[in-house]
Every structure is written in structure tokens, then in C-alpha cells.
Design a protein around this motif. Structure first.
Motif, mmCIF file in Angstrom:
data_model
loop_
_atom_site.group_PDB
_atom_site.id
_atom_site.type_symbol
_atom_site.label_atom_id
_atom_site.label_comp_id
_atom_site.label_asym_id
_atom_site.label_seq_id
_atom_site.Cartn_x
_atom_site.Cartn_y
_atom_site.Cartn_z
ATOM 1 N N ASP A 88 0.716 -1.184 -0.080
ATOM 2 C CA ASP A 88 -0.131 -0.063 0.122
ATOM 3 C C ASP A 88 1.014 1.298 0.063
ATOM 4 O OD1 ASP A 88 -2.447 -1.485 -0.045
ATOM 5 O OD2 ASP A 88 -2.878 -1.534 2.240
ATOM 6 N N CYS A 91 2.994 1.620 -3.437
ATOM 7 C CA CYS A 91 2.277 1.799 -4.616
ATOM 8 C C CYS A 91 1.657 3.463 -4.354
ATOM 9 C CB CYS A 91 1.151 0.846 -4.750
ATOM 10 S SG CYS A 91 1.842 -0.897 -5.298
ATOM 11 N N THR A 93 -0.838 6.274 -4.585
ATOM 12 C CA THR A 93 -2.186 6.631 -5.185
ATOM 13 C C THR A 93 -1.756 6.697 -6.805
ATOM 14 O OG1 THR A 93 -1.974 8.796 -4.618
ATOM 15 C CG2 THR A 93 -3.390 7.202 -3.333
ATOM 16 N N GLN A 124 1.397 -5.915 -8.510
ATOM 17 C CA GLN A 124 0.686 -4.961 -7.534
ATOM 18 C C GLN A 124 0.361 -3.714 -8.446
ATOM 19 O OE1 GLN A 124 -0.211 -5.109 -4.236
ATOM 20 N NE2 GLN A 124 0.725 -7.160 -3.874
ATOM 21 N N GLU A 125 1.097 -3.364 -9.269
ATOM 22 C CA GLU A 125 0.830 -2.227 -9.936
ATOM 23 C C GLU A 125 -0.183 -2.313 -11.045
ATOM 24 O OE1 GLU A 125 4.794 0.679 -8.735
ATOM 25 O OE2 GLU A 125 4.929 -0.525 -10.585
ATOM 26 N N ARG A 128 -3.689 -2.166 -9.459
ATOM 27 C CA ARG A 128 -3.978 -1.132 -8.865
ATOM 28 C C ARG A 128 -4.194 0.046 -10.008
ATOM 29 N NH1 ARG A 128 -2.025 -0.615 -2.941
ATOM 30 N NH2 ARG A 128 -1.373 -2.986 -2.481
#
Length: 209
Positions: A88, A91, A93, A124-125, A128
């Protein structure tokens, strides 16, 4: 070599907004507090864990968190929580404006990314930010085995894009990374805000060729 223009983006601090240099310290301090160790004990435990280099090695993320959890005496639930918190913070926002702009660049313009990273960042990216719909290829340091600003990182990116240095504009939020790009003959712009970066890209494209 391709003769088309390429925009080569960094990810963290450009497409993904996080307090780089701040969140890492905050995460480390939180992990130390969670372990109940003092600074010296915490440092000794982490050193003794002999953690893999997740910034320049692939397929080591699970091993990394397992060794770290064992070294700090974290139970399974806490390990999962710590790992989730790390990603969290890592990465941050999405920079929606710049992502949308890059996604909308006309088809003749190549869009790629070169990022210092940690093993697991691609997944992960993508989850998101959906980066594969914005840039391709993406060169992550943990996959290519070298970090910016090493010259080899830019040479690998140029080869992967099939581009010459003159065809590329590099966007990064660290001057050191731009200095490394310059060693490879790649011009760059220091990302400080979206308006300035977008204007620089538009100027590059308008004068390209």
C-alpha cells in the motif's frame, strides 16, 4: 531501430504518487515497533536474515517476507498484514491525470516505463493502476537485474523498445536518474508537476524528427 518517438516514464513518483524516501522510513519504524526490538536489536535481526535483493532479483518476494518474518518473530497473520501495508505504501495512489494523458497518446508514439522496483511490483501495480494499458514494455529493476542510474538500465530499455537514444524522452522525479539517462544519450525532464511534464512531452513530440 525504430524511427518513432518514445516516451519513457518512471513509475513511482510519476504514475504512482507516494512520499518517496518518507514511506520507507515510516514502514521500517513501524516494523521495528511491531517487533518490540530496540534499534540495535532490530538492525541485527534484519542483517542476520540475509534477505534477498528484491530490487534486482525476481521470484524472491515470498522468500524475502518469510525470512524477515522469521527474523522478527512475526506470526502468520502479522506477516500478511505487514506485507499488505508495504505494498500500500509502495504503490501509493495513482496519478490519474498523467495516466490518462499517457494512455491517450496517439498510436505512433511509443509508451514505456523504466522503474526501480521490488519483486512483486508488476503484479501489484497492474492490479491497482492497469499499467499494461498505458505503457508497454515495462522495465522493472528486479526483472532486468539493475537499478537506475546505472547505464545498463537505460541500455536495456533502449534495446527493449528498439529505439535510439534520440527517439526517447525520459520522465523521472529524481535528477540522478535523469543524469544516468543523459549518459546513455537520452534527454529527460524532471517531473515536478503534471502541467510541466505534459508540456515537455508535447514539445518533444512537436519537434521530433
Amino acid at each position: 531501430m525504430t524511427s518513432k518517438p518514445w516516451i519513457l516514464f518512471d513509475i513511482g513518483g510519476v504514475f504512482a504518487l507516494a512520499d518517496d524516501g518518507v514511506w520507507q522510513k515510516r514502514f521500517s519504524l513501524g516494523l521495528r515497533d511491531l517487533s518490540g526490538l530496540d534499534d540495535d536489536q532490530f538492525g541485527a535481526c534484519v542483517d542476520a536474515a540475509d534477505l534477498p535483493r528484491i530490487d534486482i532479483e525476481s521470484d524472491v518476494e515470498t522468500e524475502y517476507w518469510s525470512r524477515l518474518g522469521d527474523a522478527l518473530g512475526l506470526d502468520e497473520t502479522t506477516r500478511h498484514e505487514v506485507r499488505a501495508q508495504f505494498w500500500d505504501l509502495y504503490c501509493g495512489t495513482p496519478n490519474e491525470q498523467l495516466l490518462s494523458y499517457a494512455r491517450a497518446l496517439p498510436a505512433p508514439v511509443g509508451r514505456a516505463a523504466l522503474s526501480n522496483s521490488a519483486d512483486g511490483a508488476r503484479e501489484q501495480e497492474e492490479r491497482r493502476f492497469g499499467l499494461s494499458s498505458v505503457v508497454d514494455p515495462i522495465f522493472y529493476s528486479h526483472e532486468i537485474g539493475v537499478n537506475k542510474p546505472a547505464l545498463a538500465a537505460y541500455e536495456i530499455a533502449l534495446a527493449g523498445m528498439g529505439a535510439g537514444a534520440a527517439d526517447v524522452l525520459f520522465i523521472d522525479d529524481h535528477q540522478g536518474s535523469l543524469d544516468g539517462a543523459a549518459q546513455a544519450g537520452i534527454r529527460g525532464i524532471l517531473h515536478t508537476d503534471n502541467t510541466t511534464t505534459i508540456a515537455a512531452i508535447e514539445d518533444f513530440l512537436a519537434t521530433y524528427g
